[in-house]
Enzyme design. Structure first.
Site, PDB file in Angstrom:
ATOM      1  N   PHE A  30       0.841  -1.196   0.000  1.00  0.00           N
ATOM      2  CA  PHE A  30       0.000   0.000   0.000  1.00  0.00           C
ATOM      3  C   PHE A  30       0.875   1.244   0.000  1.00  0.00           C
ATOM      4  O   PHE A  30       2.052   1.203   0.363  1.00  0.00           O
ATOM      5  CB  PHE A  30      -0.919   0.003   1.211  1.00  0.00           C
ATOM      6  CG  PHE A  30      -0.190  -0.237   2.502  1.00  0.00           C
ATOM      7  CD1 PHE A  30       0.619   0.744   3.058  1.00  0.00           C
ATOM      8  CD2 PHE A  30      -0.307  -1.468   3.171  1.00  0.00           C
ATOM      9  CE1 PHE A  30       1.301   0.532   4.229  1.00  0.00           C
ATOM     10  CE2 PHE A  30       0.387  -1.682   4.352  1.00  0.00           C
ATOM     11  CZ  PHE A  30       1.194  -0.687   4.877  1.00  0.00           C
ATOM     12  N   SER A  84       8.112   4.552   8.184  1.00  0.00           N
ATOM     13  CA  SER A  84       8.100   3.342   7.375  1.00  0.00           C
ATOM     14  C   SER A  84       6.764   2.638   7.497  1.00  0.00           C
ATOM     15  O   SER A  84       6.098   2.727   8.523  1.00  0.00           O
ATOM     16  CB  SER A  84       9.226   2.398   7.800  1.00  0.00           C
ATOM     17  OG  SER A  84       8.877   1.715   8.987  1.00  0.00           O
ATOM     18  N   LYS A  85       6.412   1.960   6.398  1.00  0.00           N
ATOM     19  CA  LYS A  85       5.101   1.325   6.432  1.00  0.00           C
ATOM     20  C   LYS A  85       5.087   0.132   7.378  1.00  0.00           C
ATOM     21  O   LYS A  85       4.044  -0.283   7.834  1.00  0.00           O
ATOM     22  CB  LYS A  85       4.618   0.942   5.046  1.00  0.00           C
ATOM     23  CG  LYS A  85       5.644   0.453   4.070  1.00  0.00           C
ATOM     24  CD  LYS A  85       4.950   0.227   2.723  1.00  0.00           C
ATOM     25  CE  LYS A  85       5.877   0.462   1.558  1.00  0.00           C
ATOM     26  NZ  LYS A  85       5.213   0.338   0.269  1.00  0.00           N
ATOM     27  N   ARG A  86       6.243  -0.405   7.656  1.00  0.00           N
ATOM     28  CA  ARG A  86       6.263  -1.555   8.551  1.00  0.00           C
ATOM     29  C   ARG A  86       6.150  -1.167  10.020  1.00  0.00           C
ATOM     30  O   ARG A  86       5.453  -1.805  10.790  1.00  0.00           O
ATOM     31  CB  ARG A  86       7.541  -2.370   8.330  1.00  0.00           C
ATOM     32  CG  ARG A  86       7.503  -3.130   7.006  1.00  0.00           C
ATOM     33  CD  ARG A  86       8.592  -4.170   6.926  1.00  0.00           C
ATOM     34  NE  ARG A  86       8.592  -5.053   8.085  1.00  0.00           N
ATOM     35  CZ  ARG A  86       9.621  -5.829   8.427  1.00  0.00           C
ATOM     36  NH1 ARG A  86      10.711  -5.800   7.725  1.00  0.00           N
ATOM     37  NH2 ARG A  86       9.534  -6.615   9.476  1.00  0.00           N
TER      38      ARG A  86
END
Length: 498
Positions: free
Chosen positions: A19, A264-266
RNA sequence: GCCUCCAUCGUCUAGCGGCCUAGGACGUCACCCUUUCAAGGUGAAGGUCGCGGGUUCGAAUCCCGCUGGAGGUACCA
């Protein structure tokens, strides 16, 4: 003052590996703003040259996220354009990149490298063991004649095509936002022979984006700051290919809330779609993102899209990092929600009420009317639209009677509270016109005097009795919205608790 | 480690040599409004402009060094 030569062509070129997170949206937004302000085109290109990290559906999700904040593109994978296709894997299949690699090979500016990944890892380890601080790979084949490279390739041995970086000298480039007037310079000895074409035949980012930018006539590259370190390779490539390089502008990173590392997306919950799911308004997000790395002056923050487009100039883009600030976003979202009309707010909260099963899907006229009545009660208290269900649920569904503990106001006990509620029930029962907050209020205020209670005590007991919570919309408007019979029933149930 | 970039209140930022005894916003706190919570209003705390040297009549603003932070150091983007 930085002069920008129009017309301008910029692009946002994400890779579909998941995403789109908010940092990506910001990069897209600044490109869009740049194109709209300076009068040019903004295009979208999908960079899916990494077969291993490709995630199906990610490209669609990403376009949805962009559309949500109001970014549109003049050319792109879904709408096409004069320089299509706009998906790199498709372009690669069409053989867009290979001829340029071939051109480099023939000019002796790139070479076929037969060193495998495993061998490379080993070479690095050995270099390290010998005390070499920084290993810069230069393939043994770099000085082979092309014929010899082709000979080995003909035996079926797998190879990559690597860029032959100069052994000496330095590489320089200018940047619209970083590096100052002197630009950025790096010694070529710091560079290594990067891979241009993988052994699968797929180009690597450095090759693919550059060829596409050139073919698509991109004039300015606005991208995240993590790219500055590889820009020298790009500069070299433009030189080798004999092309005019675009103007670079590296955007400041958005740091995590604690300041340690980039968003960060994580690690951070910042995917763009999370925000509409929680009830952020696209306008608020647009405005907030606009300020992540850019500012207009010393006091203007709330701006319409048109104002931002008019005011967005590249020289006001920050070179120092921005920091993700959810509290600020929340505040801004509240401002935008309050600026909405009752109708618009009702429409905006409806999906959230539906998801909470408080109203049917699709909505019917009577529920729509009901939401319209209730909206003013919570409108200005809303900071995220997603809070609407918890604020309004007791209007739609029966509540369990509140606990005695919650019900008993300060400086009162069960007996006196019970007595007060009995009186309240009687007073409210006597109210004929259940449409006037003033009438209800005067009735209960009279009761306060009679029972010698403070409004805070008595009103508080009523609030808890009918809503089972201490924090709720203004009392009398709430009672009206609830209706006389529900109000009296709930008070009756509360009396039973004590 | 090495390379590159960056450096103003807790956070985001204004500032581009004198307008700065550094302005605004978020957050925090207090008070007002008030039936709770918000919203709104008023006000406060909060920065020796990372540190040390220069340049200059004058520096947050220019230069150098240091420190700190971020990014990069992949056949990922």
């Amino acid at each position: 003052m930085i002069e920008i030569s129009s017309p301008v062509r910029v692009r946002f070129a994400p890779s579909p590996t998941g995403f789109l997170h908010i940092g990506g949206v910001r990069t897209a937004l600044f490109n869009w703003l740049f194109a709209r302000h300076y009068g040019g085109q903004f295009l979208l290109r999908i960079e899916d040259t990494d077969e291993k990290r490709f995630i199906p559906g990610a490209a669609d999700d990403l376009m949805t996220s962009m559309r949500w904040v109001g970014i549109d593109w003049d050319e792109g994978p879904d709408i096409g354009g004069p320089y299509g296709p706009y998906v790199q894997s498709v372009r690669s299949e069409q053989g867009v990149y290979m001829p340029f690699a071939q051109q480099l090979l023939e000019a002796g500016l790139a070479y076929m490298s037969f060193t495998t990944e495993e061998e490379l890892v080993q070479m690095k380890a050995e270099a390290e063991a010998r005390g070499i601080k920084a290993f810069r790979f230069r393939g043994p084949e770099r000085d082979w004649p092309l014929a010899k490279q082709q000979e080995v390739a003909a035996t079926g041995k797998a190879y990559t095509i690597r860029l032959k970086v100069p052994a000496e000298g330095s590489t320089h480039f200018n940047d619209l936002v970083r590096g100052g007037d002197d630009g950025i310079r790096i010694n070529n000895s710091e560079l290594y022979d990067i891979v241009l074409i993988k052994k699968t035949g797929m180009p690597v980012y450095h090759m693919a984006h550059l060829v596409d930018d050139h073919l698509m006539k991109i004039t300015h590259v606005l991208r995240s700051d993590e790219w500055v370190a590889s820009t020298p390779y790009h500069v070299l490539l433009y030189q080798y290919l004999g092309w005019h390089a675009p103007t670079f502008a590296h955007l400041p990173p958005i740091l995590r809330q604690d300041g340690h590392g980039k968003l960060s997306k994580r690690k951070d919950d910042v995917s763009a779609n999370r925000f509409w799911e929680r009830g952020y308004l696209a306008d608020a997000m647009f405005n907030y993102l606009t300020l992540q790395g850019w500012s207009y002056d010393d006091h203007t923050e709330i701006m319409t899209r048109a104002e931002v487009v008019e005011r967005f100039t590249i020289d006001r883009v920050q070179s120092s990092p921005a920091r993700w600030n959810p509290a600020k976003l929340l505040d801004m979202n509240g401002i935008y929600i309050r600026a909405l009309s009752t109708e618009a707010t009702a429409d905006a909260i409806t999906p959230f009420l539906q998801r909470a099963n408080l109203v049917p899907t699709p909505i019917n006229p009577s529920h729509r009317q009901r939401i319209l009545e209730l909206t003013p009660l919570i409108h200005e208290r809303l900071k995220e639209l997603g809070e609407a269900p918890e604020l309004l649920d007791f209007f739609f569904v029966d509540i369990a009677p509140p606990s005695a503990e919650l019900l008993i106001p300060k400086k009162m006990d069960a007996a006196s509270t019970k007595a007060a509620l009995v009186e309240i029930h009687a007073s409210l029962s006597a109210v004929q016109e259940w449409q006037s907050a003033e009438a209800l209020e005067s009735s209960l205020r009279a009761l306060c005097e009679k029972l010698d209670l403070k409004p805070g005590q008595l009103f508080g007991a009523v609030r808890v009795a009918v809503s089972a919570r201490t924090v709720a919309p203004p009392l009398f408007e709430m009672l009206i919205a609830l209706g006389k019979s529900t109000t009296l029933n709930r008070i009756q149930s509360a009396i039973g608790v004590l």
